[in-house]
Design a protein around this motif. Structure first.
Motif, PDB file in Angstrom:
ATOM      1  N   PHE A  75       0.873  -1.138   0.353  1.00 17.56           N
ATOM      2  CA  PHE A  75      -0.040  -0.109   0.151  1.00 17.56           C
ATOM      3  C   PHE A  75       0.750   1.114   0.019  1.00 17.56           C
ATOM      4  O   PHE A  75       0.271   2.309  -0.096  1.00 17.56           O
ATOM      5  CB  PHE A  75      -0.899  -0.057   1.030  1.00 17.56           C
ATOM      6  N   GLN A  78       2.450   1.824  -3.409  1.00 17.09           N
ATOM      7  CA  GLN A  78       1.278   2.325  -4.702  1.00 17.09           C
ATOM      8  C   GLN A  78       0.880   3.167  -4.500  1.00 17.09           C
ATOM      9  O   GLN A  78       0.052   4.448  -5.200  1.00 17.09           O
ATOM     10  CB  GLN A  78       0.583   1.411  -4.320  1.00 17.09           C
ATOM     11  N   ARG A  88     -12.397   7.598  -2.684  1.00 16.08           N
ATOM     12  CA  ARG A  88     -12.222   6.239  -3.619  1.00 16.08           C
ATOM     13  C   ARG A  88     -12.759   4.833  -2.816  1.00 16.08           C
ATOM     14  O   ARG A  88     -14.327   4.399  -3.878  1.00 16.08           O
ATOM     15  CB  ARG A  88     -11.426   5.656  -4.600  1.00 16.08           C
ATOM     16  N   MET A  89     -12.911   4.915  -2.551  1.00 17.06           N
ATOM     17  CA  MET A  89     -12.670   3.438  -0.964  1.00 17.06           C
ATOM     18  C   MET A  89     -14.087   3.537  -0.594  1.00 17.06           C
ATOM     19  O   MET A  89     -14.912   2.192  -1.012  1.00 17.06           O
ATOM     20  CB  MET A  89     -11.567   3.247   0.102  1.00 17.06           C
ATOM     21  N   ALA A 110      -7.079  -2.664 -11.151  1.00 15.99           N
ATOM     22  CA  ALA A 110      -6.106  -1.693 -10.295  1.00 15.99           C
ATOM     23  C   ALA A 110      -5.033  -2.751  -9.373  1.00 15.99           C
ATOM     24  O   ALA A 110      -3.419  -2.424  -9.088  1.00 15.99           O
ATOM     25  CB  ALA A 110      -6.571  -1.466  -9.889  1.00 15.99           C
ATOM     26  N   LEU A 116      -0.026  -9.887  -6.292  1.00 16.45           N
ATOM     27  CA  LEU A 116      -0.569 -10.381  -4.924  1.00 16.45           C
ATOM     28  C   LEU A 116      -0.469 -12.031  -4.444  1.00 16.45           C
ATOM     29  O   LEU A 116      -0.945 -13.031  -5.539  1.00 16.45           O
ATOM     30  CB  LEU A 116      -2.181 -10.225  -4.884  1.00 16.45           C
ATOM     31  N   PHE A 121      -4.135 -11.954   0.639  1.00 18.44           N
ATOM     32  CA  PHE A 121      -6.137 -12.001   0.631  1.00 18.44           C
ATOM     33  C   PHE A 121      -6.917 -12.547   2.172  1.00 18.44           C
ATOM     34  O   PHE A 121      -7.954 -11.703   2.888  1.00 18.44           O
ATOM     35  CB  PHE A 121      -7.108 -12.822   0.010  1.00 18.44           C
ATOM     36  N   TRP A 124      -5.761  -9.577   4.327  1.00 20.92           N
ATOM     37  CA  TRP A 124      -6.144  -8.805   4.098  1.00 20.92           C
ATOM     38  C   TRP A 124      -7.744  -8.324   4.723  1.00 20.92           C
ATOM     39  O   TRP A 124      -8.549  -7.937   5.668  1.00 20.92           O
ATOM     40  CB  TRP A 124      -6.519  -8.462   2.331  1.00 20.92           C
ATOM     41  N   ALA A 148     -16.840  -8.983   1.226  1.00 18.76           N
ATOM     42  CA  ALA A 148     -15.973  -8.311   0.979  1.00 18.76           C
ATOM     43  C   ALA A 148     -15.322  -9.929   0.373  1.00 18.76           C
ATOM     44  O   ALA A 148     -14.310 -10.321  -0.030  1.00 18.76           O
ATOM     45  CB  ALA A 148     -15.392  -8.531   2.491  1.00 18.76           C
ATOM     46  N   ILE A 151     -15.341 -10.702  -3.177  1.00 17.94           N
ATOM     47  CA  ILE A 151     -15.059  -9.861  -3.902  1.00 17.94           C
ATOM     48  C   ILE A 151     -13.298 -10.384  -3.741  1.00 17.94           C
ATOM     49  O   ILE A 151     -12.272 -10.852  -4.965  1.00 17.94           O
ATOM     50  CB  ILE A 151     -14.291  -8.244  -3.676  1.00 17.94           C
ATOM     51  N   ALA A 152     -12.405 -10.365  -3.183  1.00 18.64           N
ATOM     52  CA  ALA A 152     -11.964 -11.283  -2.830  1.00 18.64           C
ATOM     53  C   ALA A 152     -11.107 -12.897  -2.850  1.00 18.64           C
ATOM     54  O   ALA A 152     -10.413 -13.092  -3.823  1.00 18.64           O
ATOM     55  CB  ALA A 152     -11.248 -11.101  -0.954  1.00 18.64           C
TER      56      ALA A 152
END
Ligand code: HEM
Length: 164
Positions: A75, A78, A88-89, A110, A116, A121, A124, A148, A151-152
């Motif tokens: 993070f 980037q 944005r989040m 992105a 990764l 994940f 995360w 989440a 999506i992960a």
């Protein structure tokens, strides 16, 4: 992309999702064209989520993620403008969890260059759940964690297929 159905602004499929529960409980008398508005209103009512809560959640998540030994360096390398990233989040989470329709970017792309690993994940998700427990109501936690996780799993399967 963001959901398995490929559209970040339509509810994902899934027996357990709050989207499904609300839709199943919505009277057939509601005109189909009004169902999205009913769903959006119910999502906010049932979770107590709004932009302010999502903003607190996002900030707490990154305060945890930025000091994580594996995720933090990614993070920090980037993201140059953290306030822009937070905004944005918040748009992203408002769109996928409350149908706000404010996120129109390609989150998969992105992440493509970040190399990764599947275990990132898991980490995360653990940090996200910690932030959820600290910042939002139990129903909101369940709703956001369900989204989440989906999506992960989606990102992980698309991005880590060839990971060692
Ligand atoms: C494996 C853990 C993850 C890492 C290390 C990671 C890292 C990053 C980084 C570094 C960015 C900033 C990209 C840029 O601005 O250049 C980013 C953006 C983003 N991430 Fe992740 N991410 C992870 C997992 C996830 C997950 C699980 C989700 C969703 C549930 C997610 C959602 C997003 C979104 C929506 C953006 C904004 C993309 C854009 O519109 O440009 N990320 N992520």
């Amino acid at each position: 992309m963001m959901h398995a159905n490929g559209n970040p602004n339509t509810p994902p499929e899934g027996e357990q999702s709050l989207f499904r529960k609300i839709l199943d409980g919505t009277s057939n008398a509601v005109d189909p064209s009004d169902r999205r508005a009913v769903l959006a209103r119910q999502l906010r009512t049932q979770t107590d989520l709004d932009d302010a809560a999502l903003d607190r959640l996002v900030r707490r998540f990154y305060s945890l993620a930025r000091v994580d030994p594996d995720l933090g360096p990614i993070f920090n390398a980037q993201v140059a403008d953290w306030e822009a990233h937070f905004a944005r989040m918040v748009d992203f989470w408002a769109s996928v969890s409350l149908l706000a329709g404010r996120y129109h970017r390609n989150a998969l792309e992105a992440h493509r260059a970040l190399r990764l690993r599947p275990e990132y994940f898991e980490r995360w998700l653990g940090l996200f759940d910690q932030a959820l427990q600290e910042e939002v109501s139990p129903p909101a936690r369940e709703h956001l964690l369900t989204i989440a996780r989906r999506i992960a799993a989606n990102l992980s399967s698309r991005l880590c297929a060839n990971a060692p």
